[in-house]
Design a protein around this motif. Structure first.
Motif, PDB file in Angstrom:
ATOM      1  N   THR A 179      36.923  93.210  83.174  1.00 34.13           N
ATOM      2  CA  THR A 179      35.622  93.771  82.841  1.00 34.13           C
ATOM      3  C   THR A 179      34.574  93.509  83.909  1.00 34.13           C
ATOM      4  O   THR A 179      34.726  92.599  84.734  1.00 34.13           O
ATOM      5  N   HIS A 193      42.806  94.133  80.790  1.00 34.18           N
ATOM      6  CA  HIS A 193      41.573  94.831  81.148  1.00 34.18           C
ATOM      7  C   HIS A 193      40.634  93.838  81.814  1.00 34.18           C
ATOM      8  O   HIS A 193      40.306  92.798  81.236  1.00 34.18           O
ATOM      9  N   PRO A 246      38.334 104.995  77.324  1.00 34.66           N
ATOM     10  CA  PRO A 246      38.089 103.822  76.471  1.00 34.66           C
ATOM     11  C   PRO A 246      38.888 103.855  75.172  1.00 34.66           C
ATOM     12  O   PRO A 246      39.394 102.822  74.733  1.00 34.66           O
ATOM     13  N   VAL A 249      36.454 102.649  83.497  1.00 36.09           N
ATOM     14  CA  VAL A 249      35.569 102.978  82.379  1.00 36.09           C
ATOM     15  C   VAL A 249      34.122 102.757  82.786  1.00 36.09           C
ATOM     16  O   VAL A 249      33.803 101.798  83.500  1.00 36.09           O
ATOM     17  N   SER A 301      30.526 101.459  82.492  1.00 36.05           N
ATOM     18  CA  SER A 301      29.746 100.418  81.826  1.00 36.05           C
ATOM     19  C   SER A 301      28.672  99.931  82.784  1.00 36.05           C
ATOM     20  O   SER A 301      28.799 100.045  84.005  1.00 36.05           O
ATOM     21  N   ASP A 336      31.353 103.070  74.177  1.00 34.06           N
ATOM     22  CA  ASP A 336      30.993 101.998  75.105  1.00 34.06           C
ATOM     23  C   ASP A 336      31.869 100.800  74.762  1.00 34.06           C
ATOM     24  O   ASP A 336      31.653 100.135  73.758  1.00 34.06           O
ATOM     25  N   THR A 355      34.158 108.016  79.812  1.00 35.62           N
ATOM     26  CA  THR A 355      33.187 107.674  78.766  1.00 35.62           C
ATOM     27  C   THR A 355      33.736 107.859  77.351  1.00 35.62           C
ATOM     28  O   THR A 355      33.077 107.437  76.398  1.00 35.62           O
ATOM     29  N   ASP A 403      36.482  98.092  83.635  1.00 40.64           N
ATOM     30  CA  ASP A 403      35.193  98.766  83.513  1.00 40.64           C
ATOM     31  C   ASP A 403      34.299  98.210  84.601  1.00 40.64           C
ATOM     32  O   ASP A 403      34.539  97.127  85.145  1.00 40.64           O
TER      33      ASP A 403
END
Length: 541
Positions: free
Chosen positions: A270, A268, A447, A383, A385, A62, A443, A307
């Motif tokens: 988020t 990245h 990551p 990703v 999340s 995670d 998952t 994510d």
């Protein structure tokens, strides 16, 4: 011939990093690592695990959650009602007691992640001044390797260095901050916007080219300069960005500008779901999804990753380094609220929230998250999340997997939502279904690659022996919510749903290579502005 080898026999492996997609193979483990099979065919393992008919994947990672530090502890205090009504984790001969709810206690967090097949987690927003608190909570969180990103997007020294056009000083300060606070990556939360909110009348509308009061810099400059400094420092994970104007109608334009501001640098973005909204002006009118436009940009820029921050229906806790957002949500819902100002560095806001499927806005948020998974063409760029606990608990990951792998289930869930969602998003038209290999990417393998963790997220020789073994099931939520076995660094942690051991896990952080000659300048500034002493700042040991 006996030895310390463990052999996992006959499992069906999903290891995207090494191009293994559902192949029956054996795995050998020794000294906490995955190893090549012994060259001597007569070597017998000390332990054999029969995985025939079972699915074998690397341990889950995670890369964006909120599980430690002062904001998490404040959220636990704010929500005794949430904790009181949740099933507790009871003390056993192996485990300690813990409380649940949307913000579990440290012990419960470690046990529950392990029980889902996760072996690594990163807290996404830690103020450097309070990093020692986060690391103290990490020490109480078993079964996981842990790391954290340090907040820098509203740091006064960062903004002063950018204003004064001193990139070398900025680069050295970021390296020093990560090393001193034992952080893993620089985190930008509403860059410049939190500081602007503190100075002005409470407006949350800081755009990329608005000037931050007193500092005479813009969010665009903060994003560009910190991203360049991170690249120059050769950090394993590039800058981790929470865009400006989270949750606001029409914020998709700011998100697109943020992507463009990175130019050709890696970055990245988020909890991208919260930054993908149309509406808010005369041209667009009502709120809607702008995922197709944003996903097109991601699809054509492989150096960018996201994510999702998937929303799930039910009660949870909004917890963020974006203090203005916390204030906005508390006013919007009339809920209790905590705000905190971290001197020279950051702020945070915490407030309860409940997502309802019959609410158009909440249902649209749910749909927008799923659109991101389904419209990003390369699963290595997206990703899983929930921005735990902001969009929902990490315990909802098995439900998200089912939504991605079963379009009939997804369609049935969509039908239970506010009917206008189908007019304002493309979800109803998306037939894509994820494979088990895709799930292993978003998952685990993905990551690990994004974070630069060479020994995580795969099952090749040299990898950490972090392994999850699942019983196949047509209902993928059932399959992923209760692994058959979870192995951490070669040690059996979970078996048949029971915690068998509670290893402490490692702290993942960087020791950046920076110019030490900048430290006297940092110290002078620190002693002049902070309320704590220089030698007491950061994390010891």
């Amino acid at each position: 011939m006996e030895n310390n080898f463990t052999k996992i026999c006959g499992g069906t492996l999903y290891d995207p990093t090494n191009g293994i997609d559902g192949e029956v193979r054996d795995l050998w483990l020794a000294d906490g690592k995955i190893v090549a099979p012994p060259s001597d065919p007569h070597v017998r393992p000390a332990r054999t695990i029969d995985a025939s008919g079972l699915v074998v994947m690397p341990g889950g990672i995670d890369m964006h959650c909120h599980i430690a530090g002062p904001k998490v502890n404040a959220a636990r205090k704010l929500r005794p009602d949430d904790r009181r009504d949740a099933e507790p984790v009871h003390r056993t001969a192996t485990t300690r007691s813990g409380t649940m709810g949307s913000v579990p206690s440290t012990f419960a967090t470690g046990y529950k992640y392990a029980a889902l097949g996760y072996t690594t987690a990163f807290d996404a927003a830690v103020p450097p001044l309070l990093a020692a608190h986060a690391h103290a909570e990490f020490a109480d969180t078993p079964c996981l390797d842990k790391g954290c990103y340090l907040l820098m997007g509203n740091n006064h020294y960062v903004m002063q260095s950018i204003r004064d056009k001193e990139p070398a000083k900025l680069r050295s300060f970021i390296g020093w901050l990560l090393s001193r606070g034992k952080g893993y990556a620089p985190k930008l939360v509403n860059p410049g916007g939190v500081e602007a909110w503190k100075h002005r009348d409470g407006s949350r509308s800081t755009g990329l080219d608005d000037t931050v009061p007193h500092f005479d810099v813009t969010p665009r400059q903060i994003i560009s300069e910190v991203a360049q400094a991170a690249a120059d420092l050769k950090l394993p994970h590039p800058v981790h960005i929470h865009c400006n104007q989270l949750g606001m109608p029409g914020n998709w334009r700011t998100t697109l500008e943020t992507m463009q501001a990175l130019e050709n640098r890696c970055g990245h973005l988020t909890h991208i779901q919260f930054h993908s909204y149309g509406g808010g002006d005369a041209d667009e009118g009502t709120s809607s999804s702008k995922v197709p436009q944003l996903a097109d940009y991601i699809n054509s820029h492989p150096q960018l990753t996201v994510d999702v921050g998937q929303v799930l229906f039910g009660e949870t806790t909004s917890m963020t380094g974006d203090g203005p957002l916390g204030h906005f949500l508390a006013n919007l819902y009339g809920s209790k609220w905590i705000s905190s100002d971290v001197e020279m560095e950051a702020g945070c806001g915490i407030s309860p929230i409940e997502y309802k499927n019959k609410s158009l806005i909440h249902a649209l948020q749910w749909a927008i998250g799923l659109e991101w998974y389904l419209l990003v063409e390369d699963p290595w760029q997206v990703v899983m999340s929930t921005d735990h606990p902001n969009g929902g608990s990490f315990l909802a990951y098995p439900q998200i997997i089912r939504l991605l792998m079963d379009r009939t289930y997804r369609s049935d869930m969509l039908k239970s939502c506010h009917p206008d969602v189908t007019k304002r998003s493309s979800l109803a038209d998306l037939d894509r279904e994820y494979s088990l290999n895709d799930i292993a990417i978003i998952t685990r393998a993905g990551p690990a690659k994004i974070l630069g963790l060479a020994d995580k997220g795969h099952l090749g020789p040299g990898a950490a022996a972090d392994i999850t073994i699942y019983t196949p099931d047509d209902d993928k939520e059932t399959m992923f919510e209760l692994p058959r076995m979870v192995i951490k660094a070669g040690e059996m942690v979970v078996e048949q749903g029971e915690i068998r051991s509670t290893p402490q896990g490692n702290i993942l952080h960087v020791d950046a290579d920076y110019d030490r000659e900048v430290e006297p300048d940092i110290k002078a500034w620190f002693e002049d502005t902070y309320s704590v002493r220089w030698e007491n700042y950061g994390v010891e040991g």
